[in-house]
Motif scaffolding. Structure first.
Motif, PDB file in Angstrom:
ATOM      1  N   PHE A 154       0.839  -1.201   0.000  1.00 17.38           N
ATOM      2  CA  PHE A 154       0.000   0.000   0.000  1.00 17.38           C
ATOM      3  C   PHE A 154       0.876   1.253   0.000  1.00 17.38           C
ATOM      4  CE2 PHE A 154      -2.170  -3.493   2.161  1.00 17.38           C
ATOM      5  CZ  PHE A 154      -3.221  -3.666   1.280  1.00 17.38           C
ATOM      6  N   PRO A 155       0.360   2.347  -0.566  1.00 17.04           N
ATOM      7  CA  PRO A 155       1.223   3.524  -0.730  1.00 17.04           C
ATOM      8  C   PRO A 155       1.395   4.374   0.528  1.00 17.04           C
ATOM      9  CG  PRO A 155      -0.929   3.953  -1.684  1.00 17.04           C
ATOM     10  CD  PRO A 155      -0.949   2.523  -1.220  1.00 17.04           C
ATOM     11  N   TYR A 156       0.642   4.079   1.579  1.00 13.82           N
ATOM     12  CA  TYR A 156       0.720   4.944   2.769  1.00 13.82           C
ATOM     13  C   TYR A 156       1.888   4.536   3.656  1.00 13.82           C
ATOM     14  CZ  TYR A 156      -3.821   5.726   0.854  1.00 13.82           C
ATOM     15  OH  TYR A 156      -4.820   5.994  -0.031  1.00 13.82           O
ATOM     16  N   LYS A 169       7.737   4.881  10.533  1.00 16.86           N
ATOM     17  CA  LYS A 169       8.415   3.606  10.709  1.00 16.86           C
ATOM     18  C   LYS A 169       8.533   2.829   9.391  1.00 16.86           C
ATOM     19  CE  LYS A 169       8.168  -0.029  14.169  1.00 16.86           C
ATOM     20  NZ  LYS A 169       7.236  -0.800  14.965  1.00 16.86           N
ATOM     21  N   TYR A 170       7.617   3.082   8.495  1.00 17.69           N
ATOM     22  CA  TYR A 170       7.553   2.294   7.274  1.00 17.69           C
ATOM     23  C   TYR A 170       8.316   2.885   6.103  1.00 17.69           C
ATOM     24  CZ  TYR A 170       4.168  -1.042   9.065  1.00 17.69           C
ATOM     25  OH  TYR A 170       3.561  -2.042   9.764  1.00 17.69           O
TER      26      TYR A 170
END
Ligand code: PEP
Ligand code: MN
Length: 300
Positions: free
Chosen positions: A85-87, A91-92
């Motif tokens: 997913f693009p969000y 942290k990601y």
């Protein structure tokens, strides 16, 4: 047309016309090559270990030190990540160019070769400077111009199987790499999707059968990645051992010092203790069944 392999989507004709370079020339034909001092296709089971994502400098240095000590042959970890997913939370965030630098530092400091994913053609030169093996992720398995561009670097390549690809599709993709004259190609099974009408026990299903199926047809080494396939830490050990028993030529495992806090897919990585214990099991199984040994003496 005669089908030498009933029930499969590969015919005898395909071996000559669709993937002559992947196909075995005779029953015992097996590619044997060396990557950064590690031999493939011989009496060893190379182990690729590390976090899903190169989250930070501190993390990758810690993992490199520990997995090397425990017996990994390659440090894995993505700086460029195909996230579903693009969000992104903080942290990601992918660490991208920085992550590649940290991998380089870890590689030099702990003398461990590196495998990392390359996702875009424009980053092939950068990733190739550091990686001993270019990882082509499952989502790019049939991006044919990209496969050819990676192949032209003449770097060893691991081609992960797309979770919807047949063995025929997978070998067809590998053929694109061999076609460029690049012979160091490693296949990696990482779990397939099952139809939504037959819900799997986990996100993906480790296709153990594809290991002997591929071994019948191709001379390329076949690695199994039970971490991505099971998506579930408690099953990683049994599926690793099943992969070795099924004839896998190598194992890829997600290892993280604090698995629950892994930035990506925190349900699947194992910690150092579990990794060490699984490595012992791999050794026992491979000695009994194949007389293989997964340790290579490093000069630590
Ligand atoms: C990975 O190995 O980090 C990865 C993204 O794997 P796959 O392409 O198999 O999903
Ligand atoms: Mn992953």
């Amino acid at each position: 047309m005669d089908n030498k392999f009933p029930g499969k989507d590969i015919t005898l004709e395909d071996l000559k016309t669709k993937f002559p370079l992947c196909a075995k020339k005779h029953k015992k034909h097996k590619s044997q090559f060396n990557i950064s001092g590690v031999s493939f296709g011989r009496n060893t089971i190379p182990i690729f270990a590390g976090p899903n994502m190169v989250e930070s400098r501190k993390l990758i240095l810690d993992v490199a030190k520990n997995v090397k000590k425990i017996g990994a042959h390659f440090l894995r970890g993505g700086a460029f990540k195909p996230l579903t997913f693009p969000y992104r939370s903080k942290k990601y965030n992918e660490t991208r160019e920085k992550g590649i630098e940290w991998l380089y530092e870890a590689k030099k400091k702990y003398n461990i070769p590196v495998i990392t994913e390359v996702m875009e053609e424009k980053f092939i030169p950068l990733v190739s400077e550091v990686a001993d093996i270019l990882q082509i992720g499952s989502r790019n398995m049939q991006n044919f111009p990209f496969l050819s561009a990676c192949a032209k670097t003449m770097k060893p390549i691991m081609l992960k199987r797309h979770y919807g690809a047949s063995l025929r599709d997978w070998l067809g993709a590998a053929e694109y790499i061999l076609y460029e004259g690049n012979k160091k190609v490693i296949l990696c099974e990482r779990g397939v999707s099952v139809p939504h009408t037959h819900r799997s026990t986990s996100r993906f299903l480790l296709d153990l059968q594809v290991i002997p199926a591929a071994q019948e047809i191709t001379h390329l080494p076949i690695v199994s990645d039970p971490s991505h396939a099971t998506f579930w830490r408690p099953w990683v050990r049994s599926m690793t051992l099943a992969s070795v028993a099924a004839g896998a030529d190598g194992i890829m495992l997600e290892v993280h010092p604090d698995p629950k806090n892994s930035a990506v897919d925190p349900l699947q990585p194992i910690d150092y203790k579990e990794f060490a214990s699984i490595i012992k099991n791999i050794n026992s199984i491979s000695k009994i069944i194949y007389k293989k040994k997964n340790f290579i003496n490093y000069l630590l």
